[in-house]
Structures are given as structure tokens and as C-alpha cells.
Design an enzyme around this catalytic site. Structure first.
Site, PDB file in Angstrom:
ATOM      1  N   ASP A   1      -5.871  -6.257  -3.113  1.00 61.70           N
ATOM      2  CA  ASP A   1      -4.487  -6.573  -3.481  1.00 61.70           C
ATOM      3  C   ASP A   1      -4.447  -7.429  -4.747  1.00 61.70           C
ATOM      4  O   ASP A   1      -5.384  -8.181  -5.026  1.00 61.70           O
ATOM      5  CB  ASP A   1      -3.830  -7.321  -2.314  1.00 61.70           C
TER       6      ASP A   1
ATOM      7  N   ASN B   1       2.798   2.859   0.665  1.00 63.03           N
ATOM      8  CA  ASN B   1       2.824   2.765  -0.804  1.00 63.03           C
ATOM      9  C   ASN B   1       3.657   3.861  -1.477  1.00 63.03           C
ATOM     10  O   ASN B   1       3.977   3.760  -2.660  1.00 63.03           O
ATOM     11  CB  ASN B   1       1.395   2.772  -1.380  1.00 63.03           C
TER      12      ASN B   1
HETATM   13  C1  FPP Z   1      -2.467  -3.388  -4.288  1.00 62.08           C
HETATM   14  O1  FPP Z   1      -2.139  -4.193  -5.389  1.00 62.08           O
HETATM   15  C2  FPP Z   1      -3.265  -2.279  -4.735  1.00 62.08           C
HETATM   16  C3  FPP Z   1      -2.983  -0.974  -4.538  1.00 62.08           C
HETATM   17  C4  FPP Z   1      -1.790  -0.478  -3.825  1.00 62.08           C
HETATM   18  C5  FPP Z   1      -3.840   0.072  -5.080  1.00 62.08           C
HETATM   19  C6  FPP Z   1      -5.284  -0.180  -4.911  1.00 62.08           C
HETATM   20  C7  FPP Z   1      -5.966   0.640  -5.888  1.00 62.08           C
HETATM   21  C8  FPP Z   1      -7.003   0.254  -6.649  1.00 62.08           C
HETATM   22  C9  FPP Z   1      -7.725  -1.007  -6.535  1.00 62.08           C
HETATM   23  C10 FPP Z   1      -7.488   1.083  -7.711  1.00 62.08           C
HETATM   24  C11 FPP Z   1      -8.028   2.368  -7.347  1.00 62.08           C
HETATM   25  C12 FPP Z   1      -9.056   2.421  -6.304  1.00 62.08           C
HETATM   26  C13 FPP Z   1      -9.922   3.424  -6.252  1.00 62.08           C
HETATM   27  C14 FPP Z   1     -10.808   3.638  -5.108  1.00 62.08           C
HETATM   28  C15 FPP Z   1     -10.013   4.362  -7.366  1.00 62.08           C
HETATM   29  P1  FPP Z   1      -0.622  -4.362  -5.730  1.00 62.08           P
HETATM   30  O2  FPP Z   1      -0.236  -3.334  -6.705  1.00 62.08           O
HETATM   31  O3  FPP Z   1       0.185  -4.370  -4.470  1.00 62.08           O
HETATM   32  O4  FPP Z   1      -0.613  -5.772  -6.393  1.00 62.08           O
HETATM   33  P2  FPP Z   1       0.580  -6.813  -6.356  1.00 62.08           P
HETATM   34  O5  FPP Z   1       0.690  -7.289  -4.927  1.00 62.08           O
HETATM   35  O6  FPP Z   1       0.116  -7.866  -7.287  1.00 62.08           O
HETATM   36  O7  FPP Z   1       1.821  -6.126  -6.830  1.00 62.08           O
END
Ligand code: FPP
Length: 251
Positions: A29, A77
Site C-alpha cells: 500500500d 479496486n
Molecule cells: C495500493 O496503493 C496499491 C495497489 C492497489 C496496487 C498494487 C500494485 C503494485 C504494487 C504494482 C504492481 C504489482 C505487480 C505485481 C506488477 P494505493 O494506490 O492504494 O496507495 P494509496 O493508499 O497511497 O492511495
């Protein structure tokens, strides 16, 4: 006599390091905030987050971690903007195409968990190809949760189990704690020992609900794109000195 479906895949021989976590699951996250802090679009953060994955996968054997499960995209998501969802799907496609060779060379066996039906055909095909290409590897078992939700997984498992009951393959009186997990997406994996969530949020967001019943949790402030091998190692070491009793009392 109760009998449950048999597990179809061979498990790797154990290489557990004394006291360390055998299976670590990570809620990656903080990508969005990491990008916003730099005045960049959220996808910039997701791209930086994807780059972190390789270092952590490759660090696993150094810390005795045999299984790494990462939460890449949840069933919730889809509620994000169309631009972000499309950008993430494109990132997953590119990640798989680009990383297949290095994951294979490293000896990672890759599996995906989650419901594939809502994913696009190109992505589903790439996921299957990556699983096939790495199927004989045993150095580290990398599981990527994509369109995954713990409740959705339990519901899908229950549906399959109900079909087996209806068709006479499974005696309903035999359904117990050992039977149900055999229908989960994670049926070949051990339960996670340690669940890490980056970015300072202290919640589990529908991740591995059944499997994490006895996991230890670490909620750390680091945003996922800043997470390093060193921090991973420290968390694995900290796990090693925790007192896990599984509901019992130490004598
Ligand atoms: C949460 O951060 C992250 C995600 C919903 C996506 C996770 C994906 C990756 C780490 C990249 C791709 C992974 C692979 C395996 C290719 P957020 O966007 O909710 O962050 P925030 O809480 O700061 O908004």
C-alpha cells in the site's frame, strides 16, 4: 469415511530457516501517496511499486522465506477511476511480459490467486503462460493476488464445495476446517506466518481472511515504493523472536 479432494501439486521441500517466517504475505500500500508527494499521477507510484517487487522476491531465500504472497489488485479496486484501473491492468500485462525471464532465471514459481473472470483475455493468457513457464521452479513461491478478495474467495470455494456435495462427491457431515481450505485459491500454499502492510494503515482489507487466522501482523509506515530488502529482513528477524502460541499456553 470422510475424504476431501486431493492436492494436485507437489510442494517444494522445506528450506525453513529456524524461527523465521516460511510464508510472508504483503499488502503493498501507499503507491498513490508516494506519487502525490512527488506531484506525479498515481500510476507513477504504481510503476515504482512494481519495480520494488523484484528486490523483495529475490530477498526471500536470504531470509528463509519460501512463500511470498503479494496483493496486487483487490475485488474492491475496480471502484477506482477508469484511468487508474486501465493503467493498473496495462502495468500487470507489461510486468508479466517483462519479468517472466528474470523470475524464471531466479527460480521463482509464480501463481495467481483471485477470480480471473473479470480480467481481460490478454492478461489471463499472460498469467497462464507465466504460471506454466515457472511451474517446475521451487526456489521461492511467488503468489500474486489479482482481482482477489478474501470474502469472494470463500464464497467461490463454498460454491464449488456445494457442487461436490450436490453431486455426491462430498459428504456434508465431513465438511470441516480441513475440508474447506482445499477449495480455496490457496489450496497448495501453507498459511501465511507474517502479514506486512505498508503505508501506515492498520487494516487487512479483505486479504487472506481465512488463511491469516493465526498470522502475525506488521503495519509499517513505509510507503510500498520505498520498501527495501533491509526493512524486509528486519521484519522477518522480528517475527523470529515473537512468541506464537496458537491459542495454547506455554508450559
Ligand atoms: C495500493 O496503493 C496499491 C495497489 C492497489 C496496487 C498494487 C500494485 C503494485 C504494487 C504494482 C504492481 C504489482 C505487480 C505485481 C506488477 P494505493 O494506490 O492504494 O496507495 P494509496 O493508499 O497511497 O492511495
Amino acid at each position: 469415511m470422510c475424504s476431501a479432494p486431493t492436492i494436485k501439486e507437489n510442494m517444494a521441500p522445506s528450506q525453513v530457516v529456524e524461527g523465521g517466517p516460511r510464508h510472508v504475505a504483503i499488502i503493498m500500500d501507499g503507491n498513490g501517496r508516494w506519487a502525490t508527494m512527488r506531484g506525479r499521477p498515481r500510476l507513477f507510484g504504481h510503476r515504482a511499486g512494481a519495480k520494488r517487487v523484484r528486490e523483495i522476491v529475490e530477498a526471500c531465500p536470504d531470509f528463509g522465506v519460501e512463500y511470498l504472497t503479494i496483493f496486487a489488485f483487490s475485488t474492491e479496486n475496480w471502484k477506482r477511476t477508469q484511468v487508474e484501473v486501465a493503467g493498473l491492468m496495462s502495468l500487470f500485462r507489461r510486468y508479466i511480459s517483462k519479468e517472466t525471464r528474470s523470475l524464471n532465471a531466479f527460480g521463482a514459481r509464480v501463481r495467481f490467486i483471485g477470480d480471473r473472470v473479470r480480467l481481460d483475455d490478454k492478461l489471463i493468457k499472460l498469467m497462464g503462460e507465466l504460471e506454466d513457464a515457472t511451474a517446475s521452479n521451487t526456489r521461492v513461491h511467488l503468489t500474486i493476488a489479482l482481482n482477489y478478495g478474501g470474502r469472494d474467495e470463500v464464497a467461490r470455494a463454498t460454491q464449488r464445495l456445494a457442487h461436490d456435495v450436490a453431486s455426491g462427491k462430498l459428504d456434508p457431515n465431513c465438511v470441516d476446517e480441513e475440508t474447506l481450505p482445499k477449495y480455496l485459491d490457496t489450496y497448495v500454499l501453507p498459511d501465511p506466518d507474517l502479514v506486512i502492510r505498508t503505508s501506515g494503515e492498520a487494516r487487512i482489507s479483505n486479504f487472506l481472511l481465512w488463511q491469516s487466522a493465526y498470522a502475525e501482523y506488521e503495519f509499517i509506515d513505509t510507503l510500498w515504493p520505498d520498501f527495501t530488502k533491509a526493512e524486509f529482513g528486519n521484519l522477518c528477524a522480528a517475527y523470529g523472536v515473537r512468541d506464537r502460541r496458537f491459542g495454547a499456553v506455554k508450559t
